[in-house]
Structure formats: structure tokens, C-alpha cells
Design a protein around this motif. Structure first.
Motif, PDB file in Angstrom:
ATOM      1  N   LEU A 265       0.829  -1.209   0.000  1.00  0.00           N
ATOM      2  CA  LEU A 265       0.000   0.000   0.000  1.00  0.00           C
ATOM      3  C   LEU A 265       0.867   1.263   0.000  1.00  0.00           C
ATOM      4  CD1 LEU A 265      -2.759  -1.072   2.573  1.00  0.00           C
ATOM      5  CD2 LEU A 265      -3.031  -0.809   0.112  1.00  0.00           C
ATOM      6  N   LYS A 266       1.929   1.256   0.799  1.00  0.00           N
ATOM      7  CA  LYS A 266       2.796   2.442   0.869  1.00  0.00           C
ATOM      8  C   LYS A 266       3.491   2.694  -0.471  1.00  0.00           C
ATOM      9  CE  LYS A 266       5.610   2.680   4.292  1.00  0.00           C
ATOM     10  NZ  LYS A 266       6.604   2.223   5.287  1.00  0.00           N
ATOM     11  N   LYS A 267       3.943   1.623  -1.106  1.00  0.00           N
ATOM     12  CA  LYS A 267       4.632   1.774  -2.376  1.00  0.00           C
ATOM     13  C   LYS A 267       3.700   2.337  -3.438  1.00  0.00           C
ATOM     14  CE  LYS A 267       7.212  -0.815  -5.861  1.00  0.00           C
ATOM     15  NZ  LYS A 267       7.720  -2.144  -6.281  1.00  0.00           N
ATOM     16  N   ALA A 268       2.469   1.855  -3.432  1.00  0.00           N
ATOM     17  CA  ALA A 268       1.506   2.319  -4.430  1.00  0.00           C
ATOM     18  C   ALA A 268       1.058   3.747  -4.164  1.00  0.00           C
ATOM     19  CB  ALA A 268       0.293   1.400  -4.443  1.00  0.00           C
ATOM     20  N   SER A 269       1.258   4.247  -2.961  1.00  0.00           N
ATOM     21  CA  SER A 269       0.742   5.568  -2.597  1.00  0.00           C
ATOM     22  C   SER A 269       1.732   6.698  -2.857  1.00  0.00           C
ATOM     23  CB  SER A 269       0.360   5.574  -1.112  1.00  0.00           C
ATOM     24  OG  SER A 269       1.525   5.442  -0.318  1.00  0.00           O
ATOM     25  N   LEU A 270       2.889   6.405  -3.423  1.00  0.00           N
ATOM     26  CA  LEU A 270       3.904   7.434  -3.612  1.00  0.00           C
ATOM     27  C   LEU A 270       3.461   8.531  -4.562  1.00  0.00           C
ATOM     28  CD1 LEU A 270       7.109   5.182  -3.770  1.00  0.00           C
ATOM     29  CD2 LEU A 270       6.257   6.527  -1.847  1.00  0.00           C
ATOM     30  N   GLN A 600      -2.215  11.838   4.326  1.00  0.00           N
ATOM     31  CA  GLN A 600      -0.910  11.825   4.970  1.00  0.00           C
ATOM     32  C   GLN A 600      -0.992  11.159   6.350  1.00  0.00           C
ATOM     33  OE1 GLN A 600       1.876  12.450   3.616  1.00  0.00           O
ATOM     34  NE2 GLN A 600       1.027  13.269   1.700  1.00  0.00           N
ATOM     35  N   ALA A 601      -2.135  11.383   7.018  1.00  0.00           N
ATOM     36  CA  ALA A 601      -2.323  10.756   8.332  1.00  0.00           C
ATOM     37  C   ALA A 601      -2.376   9.236   8.198  1.00  0.00           C
ATOM     38  CB  ALA A 601      -3.592  11.286   8.983  1.00  0.00           C
ATOM     39  N   LYS A 602      -3.031   8.787   7.117  1.00  0.00           N
ATOM     40  CA  LYS A 602      -3.149   7.342   6.922  1.00  0.00           C
ATOM     41  C   LYS A 602      -1.778   6.738   6.588  1.00  0.00           C
ATOM     42  CE  LYS A 602      -6.163   3.909   4.887  1.00  0.00           C
ATOM     43  NZ  LYS A 602      -7.419   3.679   4.146  1.00  0.00           N
ATOM     44  N   ILE A 603      -1.021   7.445   5.730  1.00  0.00           N
ATOM     45  CA  ILE A 603       0.316   6.957   5.407  1.00  0.00           C
ATOM     46  C   ILE A 603       1.173   6.925   6.665  1.00  0.00           C
ATOM     47  CG2 ILE A 603       2.432   7.458   4.134  1.00  0.00           C
ATOM     48  CD1 ILE A 603       0.171   6.316   2.450  1.00  0.00           C
ATOM     49  N   LYS A 604       1.040   7.958   7.484  1.00  0.00           N
ATOM     50  CA  LYS A 604       1.790   8.001   8.734  1.00  0.00           C
ATOM     51  C   LYS A 604       1.410   6.834   9.626  1.00  0.00           C
ATOM     52  CE  LYS A 604       2.693  10.938  12.772  1.00  0.00           C
ATOM     53  NZ  LYS A 604       2.359  12.211  13.470  1.00  0.00           N
ATOM     54  N   LYS A 605       0.099   6.549   9.661  1.00  0.00           N
ATOM     55  CA  LYS A 605      -0.372   5.437  10.492  1.00  0.00           C
ATOM     56  C   LYS A 605       0.177   4.102   9.977  1.00  0.00           C
ATOM     57  CE  LYS A 605      -2.980   4.133  13.965  1.00  0.00           C
ATOM     58  NZ  LYS A 605      -2.677   4.553  15.344  1.00  0.00           N
TER      59      LYS A 605
END
Length: 622
Positions: A265-270, A600-605
Motif C-alpha cells: 500500500l505504501k509503495k503504491a501511494s507514492l 498523509q495521516a493514513k500513510i503516517k499510520k
């Protein structure tokens, strides 16, 4: 174990699959049974050993080259019995364990056997499994699917083999990674001396890493299993430690799965482009899966058609042969027997078809190369696969016997008439002898003279009139006769007929017949001359015009429904799995575009979860 944290992360990334794994993990508490599969090569003595531990001693020992069924044996029960669980949650209870035959339950998922023996602690469940070196891919898949549920391994090896086989050695290495304890049981030790047994244990410890305290020697044949009882007692004593160790590894595996999902998920969210590419990639993956599923269904359809064609030929040959024998029989209820033959043959054929289709589906599931879990095929429900519309429209019991009663009545009338007319003719001869002397008798008493004097035409007419009168069941004495002599003869014929009928029925009763002896003789004759040929012709026409078309139509309807259900279930599974990821990606994209702060909050989480999972479960602190 911080299961709540794992649940929280699984819900956050919306992974229903991992939530199910966590639910299973929560069920593995200290008060739950310890599940120990008994594993080994074919003919290593697994089932014989389990039988030695039970009171029933009735598990089939020729196990598992033919079935991938799992047997769970529970001890300390009130009675010996079993429960068979088929796909689709169907359950069948069996009171007599000896009724469990491998070939008859090959399509069962699990068989739970309950035994009254207290030799094994009731908190330990032993599981009989397929052999490790089986060439059948279904057996390997059964082991792979079951191992995550096991808490330790009882490994069985024939002591007469030099060391452990490669299959056992490879399996030990795999189990070491899963943190499950392995206990080795050397069977058939009655063939070795005490010294040879000790040497075998030392060799295995040195070359395979299994401690001697976890190696026992037994001989089920000689009922020498004391070392195994002692081992099971030690396992029961260490149950809490065993469960804790295995559950820790289960937690680690789940944590690693969560971290992998977070990384994706993090990789796809860049960037938006990468999110779009990831979503498109999932849609492309779903399209490929749909094609794979369609190809699988086409292949299944072709193979199932071959199975059903063979079933149709077998059904036709079986029923034709058995009905052919039936049509030549005597003294049976043809229609009841024919119905039984058809129904029993159909039931046997359908049972065989279901078993073949089940094996076929398992094989296709394992052969699939698509990037998708086709294991749901293993739960295909064939319980509703049944024949319908097999019409039986014959009346074999009456074929060829339509005129039996009329023929029997005619014979009895003819016999009575012949006796009466012969008596009258002979009385005429006596009169001639008295009136004409021997010379006249020579001229008038020959057979031609008797017939001429009495009259052939009169004889035929009188017999016909007698038959007509008796058929209408009228009193013969009240008919309009031409003269007093004719009326007297008719009365005598009627009396003689009644006398014969009484004797006829009485003899029939004494012989245990349903009717008189004359009717039985007539039925026997007409059955040979008309009944058998007409029954054979009727059966042939019925098979061609009614039974086989109905059988083929019913088989096709069942197969079409089955294939449609498989297709729908696979599509639903594939769509659900892909949509889980797609929805997570779309949610990220939406948040990135419209709710940058939330995004950004979700990515941080996600980052926080990833760090926490690594620190708590994967860095050796757990």
C-alpha cells in the motif's frame, strides 16, 4: 501476545483474510486440544499404531494411497463412533467405526473418530494423514492445508529402513522453520535387538537433529508401545509450552503478512500515477483471473463430459444385463425387481460420478498456475448431485398373460364337454351291443360310426353353446335348449365343469399357488411362448425411448448446474480478493486527491504500524 494490535492493523488495511487467521489463533488457548498429526511414508505403520492406542481397533489399515481424507482421533469418549464431514458442511454420523472404508469416503474432508480408550490423554487429538511421499497432488495439498492447524508432529518411520528417507529429512527441515516440535516414532522394532535400537536413535540424533528423548521405539504387532505412552504423557505435561511456542510463530507469520500488505500500500501511494497503475494492475489481474477461470471451466467441462459418457455406458450396460436376466426369470414381481435394479444401479453410478468429479476438481485446483488461490474448489458441494425424472412406465407382470384366464377357462370347458360327450357316445355303443349283437356292433361301434351317429356338427355346436353359456355365468338348465336330451347334456357339462373347477382350485391352494393348477400351467406355457419375448422387446424399447434419454438428461442438468456454481464461486472469490486491494488503493487515491491531510495521516499510520509490528513481533523481542 498482542492479538488486539494485529486485529487493529488488519481492520485498518481491510484484510478479511488475516482477520480470519487471527480468529483461529484466538481459539488456540490452553484449554483447547493439542492437535498432533501422525505423519510418515506409506506402509510405515501409522494407522496400525493408532489402532493399537484405541479400544475399537477398527481404522482401516490399508490407508491412504487412495484417499486424501484426514482422520482425527479423539480419546476418552463415552462410546466408539465417528462423524464424517463432507464439503459444504454436510455431516454423517457412523455408529460402527468398522463401516469406515477409504474408497467409500474418499470425497470426505475430515472424519472425526471418537474412541473410549484412556491410554492417550483426552486433551490430545491424533490425526492420521496421507503419506509424505505420495505422488498424488491431492495428498500433498491436504498436508499443506492441515499443517497450520497442527501443534506438533508425531513422525513415524520403519526402523528397518537405513536412516530416515529424503522425504522425512526434508519434512523435518521444513518443520524446524515453523517452530513445531517433532517427535519420532520408530515402528516394527520387534525385528531389532535393544542394541540396534539404541544405535538407530543415536544415528538419527546425530544426522537429523532430533533429540533421543523425543525418539521412541514401538512394535504395534507385539503391543509394545510403552515408550509411546510415556512420550504422550510428557507431551501432555508440556502442553502449555508447546502451544505458546507454536502460537508465537503463528503470530509472527501473521505480523509478516500484515507488514507485506502495508509495504504494498505504501509503495503504491507514492504518487497518483503509481496508484493508478496499481489499480489498473489489479483490474488487469482480475481480467487474467477471469480468463484463467474460464479456461479452467472449459477444461473441467470437457473432462466431466468424458466422466458422464463413461457413466452412461456403464449404466446402460449394467441395467440392460440385469434386466435381460430378469425378463427370463419366473415367479418374481418383475416390476418391483426392475425398479430396484434401475434405482440401485443409478445410485451406484452417481456415487462413482461424484467421486470422480471431486477428484477431478481437486486435481485442476492444484494444477492451476494462475496467481490466485483456487483452494475453494476443494469445497465444491456435490451433495445435491442426484438423478431426477427416471420414469418407469412398464408393466412387465402382465405382458404375455392377457389371455391366460380365457385359455384356462376354455381348457376346463373343453375337458368337461369331452368327458360328457364321450360318456354319451359310449352309452350309445352299449345300446347297440344290446340290440344288434356282435355282428351289428362290428358295423356300428367303430369310431367313425360313433361320430356319425352322434354328429360332428352337433358336437361342435353343443360345445360352443356350452362355452357361451358358461362364459355368461348363466344357469345352464334354464337356457333355451332344442330338446330334452341336449339340455341334459348341458347340465352334465356344467356340473362336470364345477367339479373340475373345485378340484383345480383345491390343488392350487395345496401347492401354494395364487390360483388354480390349470391357470398356473397355462401361465407357465404362455410365459415361455409369449411372456419372455414380449418382456425383452418391451425392456429394449423402454431403455431406448425412455430410460437412457432421462438418465442422460438428468446427468447433463446436474453437471451444468455444478459447472455454473463452480464458475460463479470462483469469479466471486477472485473478484472479492481483487476488490479488497482495489478498494484500499482507491481509498488512498481519494484521500490523496481530496483529503491530503487525511491521506498523509493514513500513510503516517501505516508507517507506525509497520515499525510497531517489526519491533514487537519480528525483532526477537516477542
Amino acid at each position: 501476545m498482542n492479538i488486539n494490535l494485529l486485529k487493529e492493523v488488519a481492520r485498518f488495511i481491510e484484510s478479511a483474510t488475516i482477520e480470519r487467521d487471527l480468529t483461529f489463533l484466538e481459539s488456540k488457548k490452553e484449554d483447547c486440544p493439542l492437535v498432533l498429526p501422525v505423519m510418515g511414508e506409506f506402509s510405515s505403520g501409522k494407522t496400525t499404531l493408532i489402532n493399537a492406542l484405541t479400544d475399537s481397533k477398527q481404522l482401516e489399515t490399508a490407508t491412504k494411497p487412495t484417499t486424501a481424507t484426514i482422520y482425527e482421533v479423539h480419546f476418552g469418549s463415552e462410546k466408539c463412533c465417528a462423524e464424517i464431514y463432507y464439503t459444504g458442511k454436510q455431516k454423517v454420523e457412523v455408529d460402527n467405526i468398522s463401516d469406515l472404508h477409504n474408497e467409500e469416503i474418499a470425497d470426505a474432508a475430515v472424519v472425526e473418530v471418537y474412541d473410549t480408550s484412556n491410554k492417550v490423554p483426552s486433551s490430545i487429538v491424533l490425526v492420521d494423514t496421507p503419506g509424505l511421499s505420495s505422488p498424488d497432488p491431492r495428498h500433498k495439498q491436504t498436508l499443506i492445508d492441515f499443517l497450520p492447524e497442527s501443534d506438533g508432529i508425531l513422525l513415524v518411520s520403519d526402523i528397518n529402513q537405513p536412516g530416515l528417507t529424503k522425504s522425512l529429512t526434508d519434512f523435518i527441515k521444513t518443520m524446524e522453520l515453523s517452530k513445531r516440535r517433532i517427535y519420532l516414532i520408530l515402528t516394527k522394532c520387534d525385528t531389532k535387538s535393544e542394541k540396534e535400537i539404541c544405535e538407530a536413535k543415536r544415528y538419527i540424533e546425530a544426522n537429523n537433529g532430533i533429540k533421543q528423548c523425543n525418539i521412541v521405539a514401538v512394535s504395534a504387532k507385539e503391543n509394545n508401545i510403552d515408550e509411546l505412552f510415556a512420550l504422550l504423557s510428557n507431551i501432555q505435561h508440556d502442553k502449555a509450552d508447546i502451544l505458546e511456542q507454536v502460537n508465537k510463530q503463528r503470530v509472527v507469520n501473521i505480523a509478516q503478512s500484515l507488514i507485506n500488505s502495508i509495504t504494498t500500500l505504501k509503495k503504491a501511494s507514492l504518487s497518483d500515477d503509481e496508484l493508478d497503475d496499481a489499480i489498473a494492475g489489479q483490474e488487469h489481474k482480475l481480467s487474467n483471473l477471469n480468463n484463467s477461470i474460464q479456461n479452467l471451466i472449459s477444461s473441467l467441462s470437457s473432462d466431466i463430459e468424458e466422466i458422464t459418457r463413461k457413466a452412461e455406458r456403464t449404466f446402460e450396460d449394467t441395467v440392460s444385463c440385469r434386466l435381460e436376466i430378469l425378463t427370463g426369470s419366473r415367479g418374481v414381481d418383475f416390476d418391483a425387481e426392475a425398479t430396484s435394479i434401475i434405482n440401485n444401479s443409478a445410485s451406484m453410478i452417481i456415487s462413482s460420478v461424484c467421486a470422480e468429479i471431486q477428484n477431478l476438481v481437486h486435481t485442476h485446483a492444484l494444477k492451476s498456475n494462475a496467481d490466485f488461490d483456487f483452494s475453494s474448489l476443494n469445497s465444491v458441494d456435490l451433495s445435491s448431485f442426484a438423478l431426477d425424472g427416471l420414469e418407469y412406465n412398464l408393466n412387465l407382470n402382465s405382458i404375455g398373460h392377457n389371455y391366460d384366464r380365457a385359455i384356462a377357462t376354455g381348457l376346463k370347458i373343453a375337458t368337461a364337454a369331452a368327458v360328457v360327450y364321450t360318456a354319451h357316445a359310449l352309452s350309445g355303443v352299449g345300446a347297440a351291443l344290446n340290440n344288434g349283437g356282435s355282428a351289428e356292433f362290428g358295423e356300428s361301434a367303430n369310431s367313425d360310426s360313433i361320430v356319425n351317429n352322434y354328429g360332428t356338427a352337433d358336437l361342435v355346436v353343443d360345445a360352443a353353446q356350452t362355452a357361451m353359456i358358461l362364459k355368461n355365468r348363466s344357469d345352464i338348465s334354464q337356457n333355451n335348449v332344442q330338446n330334452e336330451e341336449q339340455g341334459s347334456k348341458m347340465q352334465q357339462i356344467g356340473c362336470k365343469y364345477n367339479e373340475y373347477e373345485q378340484h383345480n382350485q383345491e390343488i392350487g391352494r395345496k401347492m401354494g399357488l395364487n390360483g388354480g393348477i390349470v391357470e398356473s400351467v397355462v401361465s407357465l406355457v404362455t410365459d415361455s411362448t409369449m411372456g419372455k419375448p414380449q418382456r425383452r422387446r418391451a425392456v429394449y424399447e423402454y431403455m431406448e425411448s425412455t430410460l437412457m434419454p432421462s438418465f442422460k438428461g438428468s446427468i447433463k442438468r446436474n453437471c451444468d448446474i455444478l459447472l455454473n456454481n463452480i464458475h460463479e464461486n470462483l469469479l466471486n472469490d477472485a473478484t472479492t480478493a481483487i476488490n479488497e486491494i482495489k478498494e484500499s488503493l482507491k481509498g488512498l487515491k481519494e484521500e490523496k486527491q481530496t483529503k491530503e491531510q487525511d491521506f498523509q495521516a493514513k500513510i503516517k499510520k501505516l508507517n507506525e504500524y509497520s515499525i510497531t509490528l517489526n519491533q514487537e513481533f519480528l525483532c526477537g523481542n516477542f
